[in-house]
Design an enzyme around this catalytic site. Structure first.
Site, PDB file in Angstrom:
ATOM      1  N   LYS A  62      -2.232   3.148   9.943  1.00 35.57           N
ATOM      2  CA  LYS A  62      -1.157   3.786   9.157  1.00 35.57           C
ATOM      3  C   LYS A  62      -1.694   4.352   7.834  1.00 35.57           C
ATOM      4  CE  LYS A  62       0.836  -0.056   6.482  1.00 35.57           C
ATOM      5  NZ  LYS A  62       0.403   0.393   5.161  1.00 35.57           N
ATOM      6  N   LYS A 116      -7.352  -8.707  15.770  1.00 35.84           N
ATOM      7  CA  LYS A 116      -8.620  -9.272  15.326  1.00 35.84           C
ATOM      8  C   LYS A 116      -8.516 -10.794  15.419  1.00 35.84           C
ATOM      9  CE  LYS A 116      -9.226  -9.327  10.706  1.00 35.84           C
ATOM     10  NZ  LYS A 116      -9.215  -8.962   9.286  1.00 35.84           N
ATOM     11  N   LYS A 121      -6.880   1.966  -2.963  1.00 36.03           N
ATOM     12  CA  LYS A 121      -6.583   1.204  -1.748  1.00 36.03           C
ATOM     13  C   LYS A 121      -6.792   2.072  -0.501  1.00 36.03           C
ATOM     14  CE  LYS A 121      -5.071  -1.776   1.128  1.00 36.03           C
ATOM     15  NZ  LYS A 121      -5.790  -2.967   1.501  1.00 36.03           N
ATOM     16  N   GLY A 146      -7.660  -1.536  14.895  1.00 34.64           N
ATOM     17  CA  GLY A 146      -6.206  -1.572  15.051  1.00 34.64           C
ATOM     18  C   GLY A 146      -5.622  -2.237  13.818  1.00 34.64           C
ATOM     19  N   GLU A 195      -6.401 -10.037   6.930  1.00 37.73           N
ATOM     20  CA  GLU A 195      -5.731 -11.002   7.805  1.00 37.73           C
ATOM     21  C   GLU A 195      -6.797 -11.815   8.514  1.00 37.73           C
ATOM     22  OE1 GLU A 195      -2.707  -9.377  10.411  1.00 37.73           O
ATOM     23  OE2 GLU A 195      -1.967  -8.135   8.789  1.00 37.73           O
ATOM     24  N   CYS A 236      -2.914  -1.982   9.035  1.00 35.07           N
ATOM     25  CA  CYS A 236      -3.315  -1.198   7.861  1.00 35.07           C
ATOM     26  C   CYS A 236      -4.086   0.073   8.186  1.00 35.07           C
ATOM     27  CB  CYS A 236      -4.125  -2.071   6.904  1.00 35.07           C
ATOM     28  SG  CYS A 236      -3.129  -3.361   6.159  1.00 35.07           S
ATOM     29  N   ALA A 248     -19.988  -1.855  16.784  1.00 37.21           N
ATOM     30  CA  ALA A 248     -19.357  -1.015  17.800  1.00 37.21           C
ATOM     31  C   ALA A 248     -18.384  -1.889  18.593  1.00 37.21           C
ATOM     32  CB  ALA A 248     -20.426  -0.442  18.727  1.00 37.21           C
ATOM     33  N   GLY A 249     -17.319  -1.280  19.094  1.00 37.46           N
ATOM     34  CA  GLY A 249     -16.332  -2.073  19.834  1.00 37.46           C
ATOM     35  C   GLY A 249     -15.270  -1.200  20.455  1.00 37.46           C
ATOM     36  N   THR A 259       0.864  -1.188   0.000  1.00 35.35           N
ATOM     37  CA  THR A 259       0.000   0.000   0.000  1.00 35.35           C
ATOM     38  C   THR A 259       0.895   1.230   0.000  1.00 35.35           C
ATOM     39  OG1 THR A 259      -1.648  -1.222   1.245  1.00 35.35           O
ATOM     40  CG2 THR A 259      -1.842   1.178   1.263  1.00 35.35           C
TER      41      THR A 259
END
Ligand SMILES: NC(=O)c1ccc[n+]([C@@H]2O[C@H](COP(=O)([O-])OP(=O)(O)OC[C@H]3O[C@@H](n4cnc5c(N)ncnc54)[C@H](O)[C@@H]3O)[C@@H](O)[C@H]2O)c1
Length: 461
Positions: free
Chosen positions: A277, A335, A218, A271, A162, A274, A266-267, A121
């Site tokens: 950044k 995740k 992207k 993170g 991922e 990807c 919601a959570g 990316t």
């Protein structure tokens, strides 16, 4: 087809292994000798469902090779993918040094016409930069053989997720190919169409556009996904205050085909390697053109705040001094189905609780080692806090002596746990659920004090 992949991280390794699985002859090149040794032994250095068996199978059929030899790697592939990391610099820009070194290596050792594909990316304009670097290396060596000095640089951003990377790579919803006219564009397009033909059998998935648009697509996609997450988190915080259940709202919204259900949970914030950044890099690009991306600025801000929400809820319930309290944490990876700890919300939750005096017992189904490394790094200047974390490789033993369970990552095995055992093992039946895995009413019937995110009826909000 002969393929070289530069960089054997989450993207490069999956790309190389899957292209070998489709019958291509692939060399994956990396500067990390330890990684290459593991891979040559058939061991995947990352946890990704189905990946290790593909690596083993294709190593043994000699379609897949791993190497630290840059000359062999550049000579091998007709198509060379650049899939190295593009982390964030302190200014928020994408650090292109790994891409630039890769381009230098290709230019230095190019021996025949090559299609150079940017899979990393990268900000708009990077393909032009790669072209310049490759050309400048060729000019330095000034070979007179014209075929050995021909190349085309394309953009082919990767959209795999991922946790289901192999499946995503093998069944892409779209293949974005950025190709500019000139520079042997037709030859490059033909090669890429041949390489990707197996993915286009059912219907055409390849979208061809110019290089800069492909690079931008992207970032635009990741920015949209991150925006949906922050949007729902912001609404969840309001929902809690006015006794609305954000899960019911999510279902009501998602039923609208113009909205859809994905990325509306919601959570505890997003993170991973990807979104954080890429959101920064896109804002940096805008700033370089005297623009501020107001929406993305807020998306980032809301996300940073959201990572603190679990700690705030726990402080509200247990008081601002957590000394003498032990909390159990389920889920450390950013995740489920990955061992990737980059920018994982768990790091902030754990750090926040430790800073208020708590001791922690933590568990993740696969990322225990990666989490130890990441937490040691996160707490490098507070090593006394690191000592207050116990890493327990058992989903229920980790609960022993804990005042409450804190769920940070939604692994499948956390979705239907043994509630009886949880209640028996915890010191008090309190659950802070950062992923809204359970229904508040049902948890009440199970005699738990349950704190979700934006849930109607969550205890003591
Ligand atoms: N991880 C994802 O889910 C994902 C998804 C889509 C796109 N991307 C993008 O793909 C790119 C790679 O991401 P990743 O997560 O696979 O990164 P990663 O950090 O897991 O892997 C990068 C690899 O490149 C190697 N490397 C570094 N410099 C090198 C050099 N000069 N020559 C050869 N190898 C070198 C490193 O040793 C490492 O193995 C990034 O730009 C990322 O934004 C990642």
């Amino acid at each position: 087809m002969k393929i070289t992949v530069i960089g054997t991280g989450y993207v490069g390794l999956v790309t190389g292994a899957c292209l070998a699985e489709l019958g291509n002859d692939v060399i994956c090149y990396d500067i990390n000798e330890e990684k290459i040794k593991l891979l040559n032994d058939g061991v995947s250095p990352i946890f990704e469902d189905g990946l290790e068996s593909i690596i083993k199978k294709n190593l043994s059929s000699s379609r897949l090779h791993f190497s630290t030899n840059v000359i062999e790697a550049v000579h091998h592939g007709k198509v060379i993918f650049i899939a190295v990391g593009t982390p964030t610099t302190p200014s928020g820009a994408a650090d292109l040094s790994q891409v630039e070194i890769s381009a230098k290596n290709i230019g230095k050792w190019i021996n025949e016409y090559k299609v150079i594909v940017n899979k990393s990316t990268v900000p708009v304009g990077t393909a032009d930069k790669v072209k310049e670097i490759v050309q400048s290396q060729i000019d330095l060596v000034s070979i007179n053989d014209s075929d050995s000095t021909q190349f085309t640089v394309l953009s082919n951003p990767e959209f795999l997720k991922e946790g289901c990377a192999v499946d995503d790579f093998m069944r892409p919803d779209r293949i974005i190919l950025g190709i500019d006219p000139g520079q042997n564009a037709n030859q490059a397009k033909d090669l890429m169409n041949r390489l990707y033909a197996p993915f286009n059998r059912h219907h055409e998935r390849t979208l061809i556009m110019n290089v800069r648009s492909a690079e931008f697509t992207k970032y635009a996609s990741n920015a949209m996904l991150a925006t949906r997450i922050s949007f729902m988190n912001e609404l969840a915080n309001l929902a809690e205050k006015i006794n609305v259940d954000i899960e019911s709202v999510r279902k009501g919204m998602g039923a609208d085909p113009r909205i859809g259900y994905s990325f509306l949970y919601a959570g505890v914030g997003y993170g991973g390697s990807c979104f954080p950044k890429d959101i920064k890099a896109l804002q940096n690009t805008a700033n370089n053109h005297d623009l501020t991306l107001e929406i993305l600025k807020s998306v980032e801000h809301v996300n940073e705040q959201q990572k603190k929400i679990m700690v705030q809820k726990i402080l509200k319930r247990f008081g601002s001094d957590l000394k003498g309290n032990i909390f159990a944490v389920w889920g450390l990876a950013f995740k489920p189905n990955t061992d990737d700890m980059r920018e994982a919300p768990s790091l902030k939750v754990i750090k926040g609780l430790l800073e208020h005096g708590a001791r922690l017992r933590v568990y993740d189904p696969v990322s225990m080692q990666a989490a130890q490394r990441a937490l040691r790094h996160e707490l490098a200047e507070q090593t006394q806090l690191f000592e207050k974390i116990e890493f327990i490789s058992h989903q229920y033993k980790v609960l022993e002596g804990a005042q409450a369970l804190v769920i940070v990552t939604e692994w499948k095995e956390f979705k239907s746990p043994d509630f009886h055992l949880i209640r028996q093992t915890l010191k008090s039946p309190v659950i802070f659920d950062g992923r809204n895995l359970f229904e508040p009413e049902v948890m009440q019937e199970r005699h738990f004090e349950y704190h979700g995110i934006g849930r109607h009826n969550s205890s003591a909000e």
